[in-house]
Design a protein around this motif. Structure first.
Motif, mmCIF file in Angstrom:
data_model
loop_
_atom_site.group_PDB
_atom_site.id
_atom_site.type_symbol
_atom_site.label_atom_id
_atom_site.label_comp_id
_atom_site.label_asym_id
_atom_site.label_seq_id
_atom_site.Cartn_x
_atom_site.Cartn_y
_atom_site.Cartn_z
ATOM 1 N N ILE A 132 0.831 -1.202 0.000
ATOM 2 C CA ILE A 132 0.000 0.000 0.000
ATOM 3 C C ILE A 132 0.870 1.257 0.000
ATOM 4 C CG2 ILE A 132 -1.671 1.336 1.337
ATOM 5 C CD1 ILE A 132 -2.795 -1.345 2.347
ATOM 6 N N THR A 133 1.914 1.256 0.840
ATOM 7 C CA THR A 133 2.809 2.411 0.916
ATOM 8 C C THR A 133 3.507 2.664 -0.420
ATOM 9 O OG1 THR A 133 3.201 1.937 3.264
ATOM 10 C CG2 THR A 133 4.749 3.409 2.151
ATOM 11 N N THR A 134 3.965 1.595 -1.057
ATOM 12 C CA THR A 134 4.623 1.735 -2.361
ATOM 13 C C THR A 134 3.677 2.312 -3.397
ATOM 14 O OG1 THR A 134 6.042 -0.166 -1.856
ATOM 15 C CG2 THR A 134 5.863 0.501 -4.167
ATOM 16 N N MET A 135 2.427 1.823 -3.408
ATOM 17 C CA MET A 135 1.449 2.315 -4.372
ATOM 18 C C MET A 135 1.161 3.797 -4.152
ATOM 19 S SD MET A 135 -2.471 1.049 -4.975
ATOM 20 C CE MET A 135 -2.967 1.789 -3.426
ATOM 21 N N VAL A 136 0.995 4.188 -2.889
ATOM 22 C CA VAL A 136 0.709 5.594 -2.581
ATOM 23 C C VAL A 136 1.892 6.481 -2.968
ATOM 24 C CG1 VAL A 136 0.278 7.223 -0.712
ATOM 25 C CG2 VAL A 136 -0.932 5.040 -0.755
ATOM 26 N N ILE A 137 3.109 6.026 -2.679
ATOM 27 C CA ILE A 137 4.298 6.809 -3.024
ATOM 28 C C ILE A 137 4.411 6.978 -4.539
ATOM 29 C CG2 ILE A 137 6.828 6.799 -3.022
ATOM 30 C CD1 ILE A 137 6.710 5.505 -0.271
ATOM 31 N N LEU A 138 4.176 5.893 -5.285
ATOM 32 C CA LEU A 138 4.232 5.982 -6.745
ATOM 33 C C LEU A 138 3.178 6.941 -7.283
ATOM 34 C CD1 LEU A 138 4.862 2.247 -7.747
ATOM 35 C CD2 LEU A 138 6.436 4.160 -8.007
ATOM 36 N N LEU A 139 1.966 6.847 -6.744
ATOM 37 C CA LEU A 139 0.890 7.720 -7.195
ATOM 38 C C LEU A 139 1.216 9.180 -6.913
ATOM 39 C CD1 LEU A 139 -1.966 8.167 -8.298
ATOM 40 C CD2 LEU A 139 -2.842 7.763 -5.983
#
Length: 283
Positions: A19-26
């Protein structure tokens, strides 16, 4: 610590890291677009049409064209999609015909958008004689959005508790009265969610409208359903691949991307507020 607790901790950390990776990428993508595109934003950029081979001026024509495409596509896709979902949920029986309908809908959801473009070219542009126009492009995008709307509508109707229906029947209501007064209001918030997702996809598609109605450049907004139309996604592609001076148009590219992103997010925000209001009324 037992094996079960170790596994549970590992899976929890894995999910949180995903989840953290997805939010950071977004957030990184949004920040990159914003930093590179905000310098191009101005009132003139929003309200003026492109000029000087699209190296000057603004994006009013493709912006309005995108809104026109969304309206035409949803005007077609929403009634057809909701009606299909209602039929599959409330009226259809479990037989081969219904199975084939559901299979076709699931299969259409995975078809590449360029195939829809070729379909729209063959059916709307050539066979029905609509030509390269707002109507052809809007109907093609409507076909693209149908699988998502049908699936969301069917699941929304099926999620309404049977007790609601039985209570309505017990009061003497007919099946159509039950659907109109009980089932549809209870399912409307979920249906709006499907519509929000489909609007976001329709607004950002390029391949279907290239074949059916997108104009490389036109100084005027489409005045009728049979006029060609500029659209933000195709305009971005043109600026990035076919501009006379790509380095000169790069700020316009990022500015257009930022406006398109804001448009999609704005439509989504309106849909979320409508869904929340409908849920409050239903409680």
């Amino acid at each position: 610590m037992s094996h079960r607790k170790l596994l549970n901790t590992f899976m929890t950390l894995l999910l949180w890291s995903s989840i953290t990776t997805m939010v950071i990428l977004l957030l990184s993508i949004i920040a990159f677009i914003f930093v590179n595109g905000v310098q191009a934003l101005s009132w003139e950029f929003i309200t003026e049409p492109p000029r000087e081979n699209m190296t000057r001026g603004g994006i009013s024509t493709p912006l309005i064209g995108t809104l026109q495409l969304v309206v035409v596509s949803m005007f077609f896709a929403l009634p057809v999609g909701i009606a299909t979902g209602l039929y599959l949920s409330e009226y259809s029986k479990k037989n081969k015909f219904t199975f084939l309908i559901r299979l076709a809908i699931r299969s259409l959801a995975g078809v590449p958008s360029v195939v829809f473009g070729l379909f729209g070219l063959s059916l709307f542009v050539i066979l029905l004689g609509f030509g390269s126009s707002l109507l052809s492009a809007g109907l093609t995008l409507g076909c693209l959005a149908l699988p998502l709307i049908v699936t969301a509508s069917e699941q929304a109707f099926q999620a309404v508790p049977k007790d609601f229906r039985e209570a309505s029947y017990a009061l003497g209501a007919t099946k159509w009265q039950t659907i109109r007064k009980v089932v549809f209001p209870a399912a409307s918030s979920t249906i709006i969610t499907g519509a929000i997702l489909s609007i976001g996809r329709v607004a950002g598609e390029t391949a279907p409208i290239i074949f059916t109605g997108a104009a490389y450049f036109t100084p005027n907004v489409a005045q009728s359903l049979f006029d060609e139309v500029m659209a933000l996604p195709y305009h971005i592609m043109v600026l990035a691949t076919e501009g006379t001076d790509i380095t000169l148009t790069r700020p316009i590219q990022y500015g257009t991307v930022l406006v398109l992103l804001a448009l999609v997010l704005g439509m989504s925000a309106v849909g979320v507020m409508m869904r929340a209001r409908l849920r409050q009324r239903g409680q």
